[in-house]
Write a protein that holds these residues in place. Sequence first.
Motif, PDB file in Angstrom:
ATOM      1  N   ARG A 163      -0.140  -3.234 -13.293  1.00 49.60           N
ATOM      2  CA  ARG A 163      -0.786  -4.036 -12.239  1.00 49.60           C
ATOM      3  C   ARG A 163      -0.572  -3.440 -10.847  1.00 49.60           C
ATOM      4  O   ARG A 163      -0.921  -4.039  -9.842  1.00 49.60           O
ATOM      5  CB  ARG A 163      -0.272  -5.474 -12.286  1.00 49.60           C
ATOM      6  CG  ARG A 163      -0.661  -6.210 -13.577  1.00 49.60           C
ATOM      7  CD  ARG A 163      -0.069  -7.600 -13.625  1.00 49.60           C
ATOM      8  NE  ARG A 163       1.379  -7.622 -13.515  1.00 49.60           N
ATOM      9  CZ  ARG A 163       2.241  -7.514 -14.547  1.00 49.60           C
ATOM     10  NH1 ARG A 163       1.771  -7.397 -15.765  1.00 49.60           N
ATOM     11  NH2 ARG A 163       3.533  -7.552 -14.347  1.00 49.60           N
ATOM     12  N   GLY A 164       0.050  -2.263 -10.771  1.00 44.87           N
ATOM     13  CA  GLY A 164       0.221  -1.585  -9.492  1.00 44.87           C
ATOM     14  C   GLY A 164       1.523  -1.879  -8.774  1.00 44.87           C
ATOM     15  O   GLY A 164       1.666  -1.552  -7.604  1.00 44.87           O
ATOM     16  N   LYS A 190       2.762 -12.911  -0.626  1.00 48.31           N
ATOM     17  CA  LYS A 190       1.813 -12.044   0.082  1.00 48.31           C
ATOM     18  C   LYS A 190       2.540 -11.036   0.961  1.00 48.31           C
ATOM     19  O   LYS A 190       2.081  -9.923   1.160  1.00 48.31           O
ATOM     20  CB  LYS A 190       0.845 -12.872   0.918  1.00 48.31           C
ATOM     21  CG  LYS A 190      -0.150 -13.608   0.070  1.00 48.31           C
ATOM     22  CD  LYS A 190      -1.183 -14.304   0.921  1.00 48.31           C
ATOM     23  CE  LYS A 190      -2.184 -14.986  -0.002  1.00 48.31           C
ATOM     24  NZ  LYS A 190      -3.325 -15.503   0.711  1.00 48.31           N
ATOM     25  N   ARG A 191       3.648 -11.410   1.529  1.00 44.87           N
ATOM     26  CA  ARG A 191       4.506 -10.566   2.363  1.00 44.87           C
ATOM     27  C   ARG A 191       5.944 -10.797   1.903  1.00 44.87           C
ATOM     28  O   ARG A 191       6.183 -11.500   0.945  1.00 44.87           O
ATOM     29  CB  ARG A 191       4.351 -10.929   3.851  1.00 44.87           C
ATOM     30  CG  ARG A 191       2.925 -10.801   4.358  1.00 44.87           C
ATOM     31  CD  ARG A 191       2.583  -9.348   4.664  1.00 44.87           C
ATOM     32  NE  ARG A 191       1.165  -9.185   4.939  1.00 44.87           N
ATOM     33  CZ  ARG A 191       0.343  -8.482   4.187  1.00 44.87           C
ATOM     34  NH1 ARG A 191       0.753  -7.893   3.104  1.00 44.87           N
ATOM     35  NH2 ARG A 191      -0.923  -8.345   4.510  1.00 44.87           N
ATOM     36  N   GLN A 192       6.928 -10.257   2.643  1.00 41.19           N
ATOM     37  CA  GLN A 192       8.309 -10.609   2.347  1.00 41.19           C
ATOM     38  C   GLN A 192       8.548 -12.006   2.890  1.00 41.19           C
ATOM     39  O   GLN A 192       8.001 -12.367   3.919  1.00 41.19           O
ATOM     40  CB  GLN A 192       9.293  -9.630   2.994  1.00 41.19           C
ATOM     41  CG  GLN A 192       9.279  -8.257   2.359  1.00 41.19           C
ATOM     42  CD  GLN A 192       8.353  -7.296   3.067  1.00 41.19           C
ATOM     43  OE1 GLN A 192       7.636  -7.659   3.986  1.00 41.19           O
ATOM     44  NE2 GLN A 192       8.351  -6.060   2.627  1.00 41.19           N
ATOM     45  N   ASP A 206       0.823  -1.207   0.000  1.00 36.84           N
ATOM     46  CA  ASP A 206       0.000   0.000   0.000  1.00 36.84           C
ATOM     47  C   ASP A 206       0.860   1.262   0.000  1.00 36.84           C
ATOM     48  O   ASP A 206       0.542   2.238  -0.689  1.00 36.84           O
ATOM     49  CB  ASP A 206      -0.928   0.010   1.217  1.00 36.84           C
ATOM     50  CG  ASP A 206      -2.026  -1.034   1.134  1.00 36.84           C
ATOM     51  OD1 ASP A 206      -2.378  -1.468   0.011  1.00 36.84           O
ATOM     52  OD2 ASP A 206      -2.545  -1.435   2.207  1.00 36.84           O
ATOM     53  N   SER A 207       1.974   1.259   0.771  1.00 33.20           N
ATOM     54  CA  SER A 207       2.834   2.448   0.865  1.00 33.20           C
ATOM     55  C   SER A 207       3.484   2.786  -0.466  1.00 33.20           C
ATOM     56  O   SER A 207       3.510   3.954  -0.865  1.00 33.20           O
ATOM     57  CB  SER A 207       3.921   2.241   1.922  1.00 33.20           C
ATOM     58  OG  SER A 207       3.361   2.129   3.195  1.00 33.20           O
ATOM     59  N   LEU A 265      -2.804  -6.110  -2.485  1.00 34.47           N
ATOM     60  CA  LEU A 265      -3.583  -5.835  -3.689  1.00 34.47           C
ATOM     61  C   LEU A 265      -5.041  -6.234  -3.510  1.00 34.47           C
ATOM     62  O   LEU A 265      -5.327  -7.243  -2.862  1.00 34.47           O
ATOM     63  CB  LEU A 265      -3.012  -6.619  -4.881  1.00 34.47           C
ATOM     64  CG  LEU A 265      -1.689  -6.144  -5.444  1.00 34.47           C
ATOM     65  CD1 LEU A 265      -1.182  -7.125  -6.494  1.00 34.47           C
ATOM     66  CD2 LEU A 265      -1.835  -4.751  -6.040  1.00 34.47           C
ATOM     67  N   PRO A 266      -5.963  -5.500  -4.117  1.00 33.46           N
ATOM     68  CA  PRO A 266      -7.375  -5.896  -4.052  1.00 33.46           C
ATOM     69  C   PRO A 266      -7.615  -7.248  -4.736  1.00 33.46           C
ATOM     70  O   PRO A 266      -8.450  -8.024  -4.292  1.00 33.46           O
ATOM     71  CB  PRO A 266      -8.107  -4.776  -4.791  1.00 33.46           C
ATOM     72  CG  PRO A 266      -7.144  -3.676  -4.974  1.00 33.46           C
ATOM     73  CD  PRO A 266      -5.764  -4.218  -4.791  1.00 33.46           C
ATOM     74  N   ASP A 267      -6.848  -7.519  -5.813  1.00 34.54           N
ATOM     75  CA  ASP A 267      -7.005  -8.781  -6.537  1.00 34.54           C
ATOM     76  C   ASP A 267      -5.653  -9.236  -7.079  1.00 34.54           C
ATOM     77  O   ASP A 267      -5.253  -8.848  -8.181  1.00 34.54           O
ATOM     78  CB  ASP A 267      -8.007  -8.614  -7.683  1.00 34.54           C
ATOM     79  CG  ASP A 267      -8.232  -9.897  -8.471  1.00 34.54           C
ATOM     80  OD1 ASP A 267      -7.778 -10.972  -8.021  1.00 34.54           O
ATOM     81  OD2 ASP A 267      -8.859  -9.818  -9.540  1.00 34.54           O
TER      82      ASP A 267
END
Length: 177
Positions: A52-53, A145-147, A30-31, A131-133
């Motif tokens: 894709r963000g 999903k994380r580091q 998000d950051s 991410l939303p998706d």
Amino acid sequence: MPTLPLACACGRLNLSVRGTPITSVECHCDSCRAAAARLEKLPCARPMLDPRGGTRFVLYRKDRVQFTAGTDQLKEFRLSTGAATRRVVATCCNTPVFLEFESGHWLSLYGGLWPDGTLPPLEMRTMTGDLPDASVLPSDVPNLKRQSGVFFAKLLKAWIAMGFRSPRIAVGGEIRA
């Protein structure tokens, strides 16, 4: 060790990286997405997010990054007062240069610094859980999903190789975005 010269979009800021990077990632937190959305609005700024963000980074030990010209152009941006991360921009052309974690021993250099065809291959995507998706991401590299433990192991190995030092990178001021 091979050295690769890098520069901002207008060429006033010059730096070089030496040796192999710690890792080459695409961050979806998000950051990073919020900072990119704000920094991309600066005059003449190039896009920072991929479609894709994701924000592309190549992580290097600080002792393997050398700024050779234009450091007077560097200014920091923080998402909020007291944030533990700062994003540093070359204000001559608003090129994002690096993201730095407070007291970190590495720099996350923005992928846009690399000349065409020289960006190290992507090894993993991190923070896809923000991410939303996340199903829109290709499966060409791990989509974490994380580091991961591997990610942190690479950072630890680099820190050990640096003798547990965390050099400071001086930046002359801040920008508001």
